[in-house]
Design a protein around this motif. Structure first.
Motif: not given
Lengths: 231, 96
Positions: B59-64, B66-68
């Motif tokens: 779940f957490l890796l999906q943000f990698q 997306v939010f920079r």
């Protein structure tokens, strides 16, 4: 300022037309974020300059955060572990705990650690990321375990080392005797943390992750009973 | 070089969103993630005290990607003062 809050909020959550916008819906204009269980602080140890600087001055607090989104903003904009100079460390600790064994919350504790001696054979950036995710996602301890203090990566000439700092060495602290956990339960909690840490590092069964108490390493040769386990 | 009349940098939309966004009540709100985005593993959040704040790695890796956003407009400066810029840290230390 863009007036989006004046928009009538149609609360039809069923078809996704709600006023809840995650970063996945719109990374520039989201209105909810994912909370972490704990507030975390990232610290950095600068390599010594060789001019007699003391360690406390080399240990720098970088930033604290308490949401998943914030974590990624930081991670995506900070020097990768693989690009750090030798003798650098990153420490990710629960807010309020200094990543030093002298800290009141660490002085009865210890750490699980593994040394990667073949630096070229591993992807240290991925390993450190996965350990941080296990910590902030609360995959290392269960509620009420109250053991995890933080995680750390050490960059050294001959190895990388990743550690998990715990509050105790698997026995109750002075003044906490009889508070719920038996000796066996305390030790089992510590061993469970070690196994989960090992899993987060994706180590093979025959790569031992070792535990040592902070005071054992600080006073090497002391006569106190050593807390030394491995998983 | 140290011209003080420089306009302070404005926070980006993403930085402002992060600041003003409220915390999700992960356990009590039905969140409709866009198609292809996995929800947090519900098995991690079955007990009362977790408050829906346990997240699995996938779940957490999906943000990698997306939010920079940088954490703040002065992040580069802050990073320089703490971690040092990457040219510093990448430089091999001379053994004297």
């Amino acid at each position: 300022a863009n007036g989006s809050s004046d928009k009538p909020s149609t609360s039809s959550t069923a078809n996704g037309d709600s006023d809840v916008r995650t970063v996945f819906d719109d990374p520039e204009n989201f209105n909810v974020k994912h909370p972490l269980m704990n507030n975390w602080t990232l610290w950095f140890t600068k390599p010594p300059s060789g001019k007699g600087d003391n360690w406390a001055e080399l240990l720098k607090e970088v930033i604290s955060f308490d949401s998943v989104e914030e974590f990624w903003g930081i991670y995506n904009n900070i020097t990768a572990t693989s690009e750090l100079a030798q003798k650098s460390d990153y420490h990710l600790f629960k807010k309020g705990v200094r990543p030093e064994w002298e800290d009141a919350q660490n002085k009865h504790g210890g750490k699980w650690a593994f040394q990667f001696k073949d630096k070229k054979a591993i992807n240290i950036d991925a390993l450190w990321l996965h350990v941080m995710l296990a910590a902030i996602g609360e995959n290392l301890e269960d509620e009420d375990d109250n053991e995890v203090m933080g995680v750390v990566v050490n960059v050294r000439r001959g190895f990388y080392r990743i550690g998990l700092w715990t509050r105790t060495v698997g026995r109750s602290l002075p003044g906490e005797q009889g508070k719920g956990k038996t000796v066996e339960q305390s030790k089992e909690t510590l061993m469970k943390l070690g196994r989960r840490f090992k899993a987060a590092l994706q180590l093979k069964e025959n790569d031992p992750v070792e535990f040592s108490g902070h005071t054992d390493s600080a006073h090497a040769g002391s006569t106190r009973a050593k807390a030394k386990f491995s998983v | 070089e140290t011209n003080k009349s420089v306009e302070p940098a404005q926070p980006t939309a993403g930085m402002q969103s992060l600041k003003s966004a409220r915390f999700l009540q992960v356990r009590n709100e039905a969140i409709n993630y866009p198609e292809g985005i996995k929800s947090p593993n519900p098995a991690l959040n079955v007990t009362s005290k977790s408050r829906g704040r346990c997240y699995d790695k996938d779940f957490l890796l999906q943000f990698q990607e997306v939010f920079r956003e940088k954490p703040s407009v002065d992040w580069d400066q802050k990073l320089k003062e703490t971690v040092g810029d990457s040219t510093d840290s990448a430089r091999p230390q001379s053994a004297r």
